[in-house]
Design a protein around this motif. Structure first.
Motif, short mmCIF file in Angstrom:
data_model
loop_
_atom_site.label_atom_id
_atom_site.label_comp_id
_atom_site.label_asym_id
_atom_site.label_seq_id
_atom_site.Cartn_x
_atom_site.Cartn_y
_atom_site.Cartn_z
N SER A 572 77.97 -21.72 -40.02
CA SER A 572 78.15 -21.72 -41.62
C SER A 572 78.82 -20.53 -42.05
O SER A 572 79.32 -19.67 -41.10
N GLU A 573 79.02 -20.33 -43.34
CA GLU A 573 79.92 -19.28 -43.89
C GLU A 573 79.66 -19.39 -45.41
O GLU A 573 78.98 -20.00 -46.16
N GLY A 574 79.95 -18.21 -45.96
CA GLY A 574 79.81 -18.07 -47.46
C GLY A 574 78.27 -17.80 -47.90
O GLY A 574 77.39 -17.36 -47.33
N LYS A 575 78.21 -18.49 -49.04
CA LYS A 575 76.87 -18.79 -49.71
C LYS A 575 75.86 -19.48 -49.21
O LYS A 575 74.65 -19.24 -49.41
N LEU A 576 76.22 -20.09 -48.00
CA LEU A 576 75.05 -20.73 -47.19
C LEU A 576 74.80 -20.12 -46.00
O LEU A 576 73.67 -20.47 -45.50
N VAL A 577 75.08 -19.06 -46.02
CA VAL A 577 74.69 -17.98 -44.55
C VAL A 577 73.27 -17.94 -44.78
O VAL A 577 72.59 -17.81 -43.90
N PRO A 578 72.72 -17.17 -46.00
CA PRO A 578 71.35 -17.18 -46.06
C PRO A 578 70.28 -18.50 -45.69
O PRO A 578 69.50 -18.40 -44.93
N ALA A 579 70.67 -19.46 -46.19
CA ALA A 579 70.03 -20.71 -45.89
C ALA A 579 70.01 -21.01 -44.54
O ALA A 579 69.01 -21.34 -43.74
N ALA A 580 71.32 -21.06 -43.76
CA ALA A 580 71.40 -20.98 -42.19
C ALA A 580 70.56 -20.06 -41.61
O ALA A 580 69.91 -20.39 -40.58
N LEU A 581 70.49 -18.96 -42.10
CA LEU A 581 69.59 -17.80 -41.13
C LEU A 581 68.25 -18.11 -41.28
O LEU A 581 67.53 -17.86 -40.49
N HIS A 582 67.67 -18.76 -42.41
CA HIS A 582 66.49 -19.21 -42.46
C HIS A 582 66.12 -20.36 -41.68
O HIS A 582 65.07 -20.44 -40.85
N ALA A 583 67.08 -21.21 -41.61
CA ALA A 583 66.91 -22.51 -40.71
C ALA A 583 66.55 -22.17 -39.11
O ALA A 583 65.86 -22.47 -38.71
N ALA A 584 67.65 -21.16 -38.79
CA ALA A 584 67.76 -20.77 -37.42
C ALA A 584 66.55 -19.83 -37.14
O ALA A 584 65.86 -19.82 -36.01
N ALA A 585 66.05 -19.08 -38.25
CA ALA A 585 65.03 -18.09 -37.72
C ALA A 585 63.66 -18.91 -37.66
O ALA A 585 62.84 -18.61 -37.00
N LEU A 586 63.56 -20.02 -38.51
CA LEU A 586 62.27 -20.73 -38.42
C LEU A 586 62.21 -21.73 -37.45
O LEU A 586 60.97 -22.08 -36.83
N GLU A 587 63.17 -22.22 -36.88
CA GLU A 587 63.26 -23.26 -36.00
C GLU A 587 64.19 -22.89 -34.55
O GLU A 587 65.15 -23.64 -34.10
N PRO A 588 63.82 -22.01 -33.84
CA PRO A 588 64.56 -21.46 -32.79
C PRO A 588 64.86 -22.59 -31.76
O PRO A 588 65.59 -22.51 -30.87
N LYS A 589 63.67 -23.14 -31.46
CA LYS A 589 63.80 -24.30 -30.45
C LYS A 589 64.57 -25.55 -30.78
O LYS A 589 65.16 -26.18 -29.89
N LEU A 590 65.09 -25.73 -32.03
CA LEU A 590 65.99 -26.55 -32.60
C LEU A 590 67.50 -25.95 -32.58
O LEU A 590 68.56 -26.69 -32.03
N ILE A 591 67.45 -24.83 -32.96
CA ILE A 591 68.99 -24.08 -33.14
C ILE A 591 68.99 -22.87 -32.35
O ILE A 591 68.22 -22.05 -32.39
N SER A 592 69.68 -23.01 -31.20
CA SER A 592 69.89 -22.10 -30.05
C SER A 592 70.92 -21.15 -30.74
O SER A 592 70.60 -19.99 -30.04
N GLN A 593 71.80 -21.30 -31.22
CA GLN A 593 72.68 -19.98 -31.73
C GLN A 593 72.96 -20.29 -33.33
O GLN A 593 73.20 -21.39 -33.80
N LEU A 594 73.13 -19.23 -33.97
CA LEU A 594 73.67 -19.19 -35.35
C LEU A 594 75.03 -18.37 -35.18
O LEU A 594 75.11 -17.20 -34.94
N GLN A 595 76.16 -18.95 -35.92
CA GLN A 595 77.36 -18.26 -36.01
C GLN A 595 77.80 -18.29 -37.47
O GLN A 595 77.68 -19.27 -37.98
N TRP A 596 78.26 -17.36 -37.96
CA TRP A 596 78.49 -17.34 -39.51
C TRP A 596 79.90 -16.41 -39.70
O TRP A 596 80.24 -15.40 -38.99
N ASP A 597 80.39 -16.66 -40.80
CA ASP A 597 81.40 -15.93 -41.54
C ASP A 597 81.25 -15.40 -42.55
O ASP A 597 81.31 -16.45 -43.66
N GLU A 598 81.20 -14.28 -43.00
CA GLU A 598 80.81 -13.55 -44.25
C GLU A 598 79.88 -14.34 -45.09
O GLU A 598 79.93 -15.53 -45.10
N GLY A 599 78.98 -13.33 -45.63
CA GLY A 599 77.88 -14.00 -46.51
C GLY A 599 77.31 -12.56 -46.96
O GLY A 599 77.27 -11.49 -46.67
#
Length: 635
Positions: A572-599
């Motif tokens: 993810s990138e930009g203004k969606l990074v906080p939402a992506a960070l929440h998704a990854a933090a809450l469901e680590p069994k589903l999301i193995s890695q989070l990569q972002w660019d600026e946020g």
């Protein structure tokens, strides 16, 4: 539980906006073209209507007995207090009289008081001739740039003073002498309305509203009035127009010292106002009030049967049909309680403003209920009002130029420090409670609409995911590959990430580009101001960031199931990074890695930012009482 790996990478191969428009499109080009029927606006409208219909049913039931009505009133009082959040403590007012102006029949005192330590309020006190004690009127003003010095507000104060009322008229935050954002030369940087928007983001993060701080200025103004020996504490009134009508509504419902109140050019209903003109400035949109069934008329109903006068205008942008609906609801309640004469409405054939007939009506109303006399007040004085400089309280015209003055930003950071010291241990369950993000088990399976592929056979499949009724998520899907599937969520729209997706797919990764709600093709076209839909969601008690995080989780789970994969990567990138960070933090069994660019790195940054408004959609109510964005990485 697998640890989330967090990387910082730069997206490559991004297309220009012109190229993006010539590449892929999923929804029809006229999607969201009708501003009244845009996706998020229509989606939220149904929820507002449902909440207001439920409230109406509750009111009908409450009208069946005094006991039921008392319970309804108490519930709404509690809902208002919940929306306002924890208010500051009462501290020393340290009032000062900075000067006095003699006028025919009254004087004007220049008053400076502290609503919080080191946080000054500038006010003019209009005092009639005589010894008193006098009934007193608190006058919060509307969105005038010069605050208390605005001509129609001066004329209202003069008329009240000439008929035996003390009036305290104060500058709201961001107006008059209380600008909070000055440029390098000490000049106010924004007009009041826009400054309110910039100041309105931080209080959300702290579990308050900008309206909470404005309300508190007014409460302390009543404290000051009650401290004066020439004021009769049992005869306090409040009136204001527009933004002042908004503050009058807050104050009259919150502070039971206000015996009689006359809110002007504000009272309507959410159902009407959300359609036109739409949500107001930051201070007018209290968290969860619609979701809790609190409508505009409830500002009156909570105080029934205390005398209340609605001041309105036929040609106002505040919907007059909603005003009459609110009045009818109030009239029924007051009649049920046996005091139908204590609520009334004046409709002036004017535009928005504290016009002459409304000023006269307010004086007559207060004379009846605070002076026990019948008065036919007419405004005959047309002499010039005083200038801004003549009414100025501070020497340099701005409180921020006072020595050791604290700004609203200082108050934000001090309160956040208190909250941070008492934060509980962070858990995923706590994050869910704060944001409302549901578990994977509670999220429904999305509907999938596969569109005809009119491009080459190697082109991605165009999809529409429907995570819930009323929401469409455009997507592009490259299904080939046996490596870890990758979900890309660009804030700039799908075409900004097509080349990146093609490169990842060429390396063996199935790739899904998803445009979560209010991005790309479903991006809201501004119809009131950027963030109007956010504020409707906010008043419903819904978290915008949480909704977008759920879109990511639904999409990631679908991508995982399509490829029978153990996990997916999320980019993810930009203004969606906080939402992506929440998704990854809450469901680590589903999301193995989070990569972002600026946020956004931290919500704490927004507490002192003079340009916070563009980040409004990332604000989560009361979140800094529990965690900040960097804390999610620990999960």
């Amino acid at each position: 539980m697998q640890k989330i790996l967090i990387f910082l990478i730069l997206f490559t191969g991004c297309l220009s906006t012109a190229d993006a428009q010539s590449e892929y499109r999923v929804l029809p080009r006229d999607f969201n073209a009708d501003k009244t029927e845009q996706m998020m606006r229509a989606y939220l409208r149904q929820q507002v209507h449902a909440a207001m219909e439920k409230r109406r049913s509750e009111l009908e039931a409450a009208l069946k007995s005094d006991k039921a009505l008392a319970a309804y009133q108490q519930q709404r009082r509690e809902a208002l207090q919940q929306s306002l959040g924890i208010l500051p403590e009462r501290t020393a007012l340290n009032p000062q009289t900075m000067g006095t102006i003699q006028q025919p029949g009254f004087t004007i005192e220049k008053i400076l008081y502290e609503s919080q330590p080191g946080f000054h309020v500038t006010a003019n006190l209009y005092r009639p001739e005589g010894t008193g004690p006098f009934p007193a009127i608190l006058h919060p003003v509307g969105h005038s740039e010069n605050g208390k010095a605005y001509e129609s507000y001066q004329r209202a104060n003069r008329l009240l003073a000439r008929h035996g009322f003390i009036v305290l008229c104060f500058d709201p935050i961001g107006q008059g002498e209380r600008k909070q954002i000055l440029d390098k030369t000490g000049t106010p940087h924004h007009r009041g309305s826009h400054e309110h928007q910039e100041l309105g983001v931080a209080p959300i993060l702290l579990g308050r509203s900008l309206g909470s701080y404005m309300l508190w200025d007014g409460v302390r103004g009543i404290d000051y009035l009650c401290s004066r020996p020439d004021v009769d504490q049992s005869r306090i009134g409040c009136t204001g127009n527009s933004g002042g009508g908004n503050l009058t509504s807050y104050l009259m419902a919150y502070d039971d010292r206000i015996v009689a109140a006359a809110p002007g050019c504000f009272m309507t209903t959410h159902r009407f106002k959300n359609e036109s003109p739409g949500p107001g400035d930051a201070e007018q949109n209290l968290y969860g009030q619609i979701g809790a069934g609190f409508d505009h008329p409830d500002y009156i109903l909570t105080r029934a049967p205390q005398p209340t006068l609605i001041l309105s205008a036929t040609r106002d942008f505040v919907p007059i049909d909603g005003t009459w609906d609110a009045y009818r609801q109030a009239k029924r309640v007051y009649t049920q309680l046996g005091y139908p004469e204590r609520v009334d409405l004046i409709e002036a054939n004017d535009k928005h403003g504290f016009s002459q007939r409304l000023r006269e009506g307010a004086v007559r109303f207060f004379a009846r209920w605070l002076q026990k006399r019948h008065l036919e007040a007419f405004e005959v004085d047309d002499s010039p009002v005083l200038t801004d400089q003549e009414l100025q309280v501070t020497q340099q015209g701005q409180v921020l130029k006072l020595q050791h003055e604290r700004s609203l930003f200082d108050l934000f950071t001090a309160y956040e420090k208190q909250l941070a010291e008492n934060r509980p241990p962070l858990t995923r369950e706590l994050v869910r409670q704060v944001t409302g993000i549901r578990t994977l088990q509670d999220l429904p399976e999305p509907g999938i609409n596969r569109l005809e592929n009119k491009k080459s056979p190697n082109s991605p499949q165009r999809l529409i995911l429907t995570p819930e009724p009323g929401i469409k998520l455009p997507a592009l899907y490259w299904s080939q590959g046996n490596k870890t599937p990758i979900l890309i969520a660009p804030s700039a729209g799908m075409n900004s990430s097509v080349k990146t997706a093609e490169q990842l797919n060429s390396r063996g990764h199935p790739v899904l580009i998803i445009e979560v709600r209010d991005t790309g093709e479903t991006k809201t076209r501004n119809w009131r101001f950027p963030g109007a839909d956010y504020y409707i969601s906010h008043m419903l008690g819904r978290c915008w960031l949480g909704m977008q995080a759920e879109d990511l989780l639904v999409s990631a789970r679908w991508l995982q199931s399509q490829n029978k994969a153990k996990q997916v990567e999320l980019h993810s990138e930009g203004k969606l990074v906080p939402a992506a960070l929440h998704a990854a933090a809450l469901e680590p069994k589903l999301i193995s890695q989070l990569q972002w660019d600026e946020g956004l790195n931290s919500w704490h940054e927004l507490l002192t930012s003079r340009e916070a408004f563009p980040h409004l959609h990332l604000a989560v109510q009361n979140v800094l009482a529990y965690y900040d964005l960097p804390d999610l990485k620990k999960l």
